[in-house]
Design an enzyme around this catalytic site. Structure first.
Site, mmCIF file in Angstrom:
data_model
loop_
_atom_site.group_PDB
_atom_site.id
_atom_site.type_symbol
_atom_site.label_atom_id
_atom_site.label_comp_id
_atom_site.label_asym_id
_atom_site.label_seq_id
_atom_site.Cartn_x
_atom_site.Cartn_y
_atom_site.Cartn_z
ATOM 1 N N SER A 84 -5.047 -10.658 0.740
ATOM 2 C CA SER A 84 -6.010 -9.674 0.246
ATOM 3 C C SER A 84 -7.277 -9.703 1.081
ATOM 4 O O SER A 84 -7.672 -10.751 1.584
ATOM 5 C CB SER A 84 -6.376 -9.992 -1.207
ATOM 6 O OG SER A 84 -7.388 -9.119 -1.662
ATOM 7 N N ASN A 87 -9.970 -8.116 -0.424
ATOM 8 C CA ASN A 87 -10.947 -7.753 -1.455
ATOM 9 C C ASN A 87 -11.627 -9.031 -1.978
ATOM 10 O O ASN A 87 -11.010 -9.822 -2.691
ATOM 11 C CB ASN A 87 -10.216 -7.016 -2.590
ATOM 12 C CG ASN A 87 -11.160 -6.579 -3.694
ATOM 13 O OD1 ASN A 87 -12.170 -7.229 -3.933
ATOM 14 N ND2 ASN A 87 -10.822 -5.507 -4.376
ATOM 15 N N GLU A 92 -0.067 -1.789 5.999
ATOM 16 C CA GLU A 92 -0.154 -0.365 5.653
ATOM 17 C C GLU A 92 0.435 -0.205 4.258
ATOM 18 O O GLU A 92 1.656 -0.334 4.065
ATOM 19 C CB GLU A 92 0.653 0.453 6.666
ATOM 20 C CG GLU A 92 0.252 1.918 6.650
ATOM 21 C CD GLU A 92 1.166 2.776 7.509
ATOM 22 O OE1 GLU A 92 1.273 3.974 7.238
ATOM 23 O OE2 GLU A 92 1.781 2.209 8.430
ATOM 24 N N ASP A 139 -1.358 -6.554 -5.907
ATOM 25 C CA ASP A 139 -1.633 -5.120 -5.842
ATOM 26 C C ASP A 139 -1.937 -4.664 -7.254
ATOM 27 O O ASP A 139 -1.153 -4.899 -8.179
ATOM 28 C CB ASP A 139 -0.468 -4.319 -5.248
ATOM 29 C CG ASP A 139 -0.960 -2.946 -4.821
ATOM 30 O OD1 ASP A 139 -1.754 -2.870 -3.872
ATOM 31 O OD2 ASP A 139 -0.602 -1.933 -5.470
ATOM 32 N N TYR A 170 -13.376 -0.535 -11.643
ATOM 33 C CA TYR A 170 -13.474 0.325 -12.836
ATOM 34 C C TYR A 170 -13.886 -0.459 -14.089
ATOM 35 O O TYR A 170 -13.851 0.106 -15.188
ATOM 36 C CB TYR A 170 -12.128 1.019 -13.081
ATOM 37 C CG TYR A 170 -11.677 1.880 -11.914
ATOM 38 C CD1 TYR A 170 -12.098 3.204 -11.812
ATOM 39 C CD2 TYR A 170 -10.857 1.380 -10.914
ATOM 40 C CE1 TYR A 170 -11.698 4.001 -10.742
ATOM 41 C CE2 TYR A 170 -10.449 2.167 -9.841
ATOM 42 C CZ TYR A 170 -10.875 3.476 -9.762
ATOM 43 O OH TYR A 170 -10.494 4.265 -8.707
HETATM 44 P P1 ITT Z 1 -6.450 -5.684 -1.053
HETATM 45 O O1 ITT Z 1 -5.363 -4.638 -0.896
HETATM 46 O O2 ITT Z 1 -6.988 -6.142 0.256
HETATM 47 O O3 ITT Z 1 -6.029 -6.828 -1.946
HETATM 48 P P2 ITT Z 1 -7.779 -3.580 -2.519
HETATM 49 O O4 ITT Z 1 -9.058 -3.486 -3.306
HETATM 50 O O5 ITT Z 1 -7.493 -2.465 -1.541
HETATM 51 O O6 ITT Z 1 -7.708 -5.009 -1.793
HETATM 52 P P3 ITT Z 1 -5.572 -2.730 -4.199
HETATM 53 O O7 ITT Z 1 -4.931 -1.822 -3.207
HETATM 54 O O8 ITT Z 1 -4.687 -3.614 -5.026
HETATM 55 O O9 ITT Z 1 -6.596 -3.725 -3.510
HETATM 56 O O10 ITT Z 1 -6.488 -1.836 -5.156
HETATM 57 C C1 ITT Z 1 -7.054 -2.395 -6.270
HETATM 58 C C2 ITT Z 1 -8.122 -1.459 -6.819
HETATM 59 O O11 ITT Z 1 -7.899 -1.285 -8.216
HETATM 60 C C3 ITT Z 1 -9.487 -2.097 -6.688
HETATM 61 O O12 ITT Z 1 -10.105 -1.777 -5.462
HETATM 62 C C4 ITT Z 1 -10.205 -1.541 -7.917
HETATM 63 O O13 ITT Z 1 -10.677 -0.258 -7.650
HETATM 64 C C5 ITT Z 1 -9.083 -1.456 -8.942
HETATM 65 N N1 ITT Z 1 -8.990 -2.721 -9.697
HETATM 66 C C6 ITT Z 1 -8.036 -3.688 -9.567
HETATM 67 N N2 ITT Z 1 -8.298 -4.733 -10.367
HETATM 68 C C7 ITT Z 1 -9.449 -4.440 -11.000
HETATM 69 C C8 ITT Z 1 -10.239 -5.136 -11.925
HETATM 70 O O14 ITT Z 1 -9.947 -6.358 -12.318
HETATM 71 N N3 ITT Z 1 -11.334 -4.530 -12.374
HETATM 72 C C9 ITT Z 1 -11.683 -3.302 -11.962
HETATM 73 N N4 ITT Z 1 -11.009 -2.583 -11.067
HETATM 74 C C10 ITT Z 1 -9.886 -3.147 -10.576
#
Ligand code: ITT
Length: 191
Positions: free
Chosen positions: A7, A9, A37, A66, A147
């Protein structure tokens, strides 16, 4: 035991590390070259894509997350598009609030699909954690990320962003999935 966390994030990384604090596990970031991707059509597919991309550059234990928000009245949106539903976190919240205007069915759930690969690159476990709630009319709270400020937890008067990190980590979709992963890891002997 070291596990590569597939990840980029930092919020997820922080939450996951806080949840495993008392375990003998250290999550480390993928080495350079990790740039998956995410073109799958489900959380499960995207989680596997991320896990395999991290395994390709590390060849060790890998965990991918994810996740996203699924809203019943929006046919599951933003779903797998949660991270890119608009340009910034605030604009993503605004878009959801405006699409939910006038909707009486406010039911929603956060989902988190975790995929664990072993050092041979095989799927050791894939599990989706769910946290149920609803979408409120205006945002509340400043903790968490994404969110969280518009997600009211089921059987609670608080949004996810009004919970402390510790409280969120007891109930979140991420925590539910990670508990399953931890239960699995406790059963394997790893060097
Ligand atoms: P990685 O793919 O690098 O892990 P990302 O943020 O792009 O990071 P995702 O594709 O899994 O990851 O998208 C997850 C999104 O969903 C995240 O960016 C938030 O907008 C939302 N999300 C996921 N978990 C959440 C949480 O615990 N609280 C609030 N929003 C969340």
């Amino acid at each position: 035991m070291k596990i590569v966390l597939a990840s980029s994030n930092p919020h997820k990384v922080k939450e996951i590390n806080a949840i495993v604090e008392s375990e003998n596990i250290e999550f480390i970031l993928p080495p350079e070259g990790f740039d998956p991707e995410e073109n799958g059509t489900t959380f499960e597919e995207n989680s596997l894509i991320k896990a395999q991309a991290a395994w390709e550059v590390s060849k060790t234990w890998v965990l991918a997350d994810d996740s996203g928000l699924c809203i019943e009245a929006l046919n599951g949106a933003p779903g797998i598009h949660s991270a890119r539903y608009a340009d910034s976190p605030q604009e993503r919240i605004n878009r959801v609030l405006s699409e939910m205007e006038g909707k009486t069915n406010r039911k929603a759930e956060f989902k988190c699909c975790m995929t664990l690969l072993n050092p041979a690159g095989e799927v050791a476990l894939s599990y989706t954690g769910i946290c149920k709630g609803s979408i409120i009319n205006s945002q509340k709270g400043t903790n968490g990320f994404g969110y969280d400020p518009i997600f009211l937890l089921e059987n609670s008067s608080k949004t996810m962003a009004e919970l402390s990190e510790e409280e969120k980590n007891k109930v979140s979709h991420r925590s539910v999935a990670l508990q399953r992963v931890l239960a699995f890891l406790r059963t394997v002997t790893i060097s």
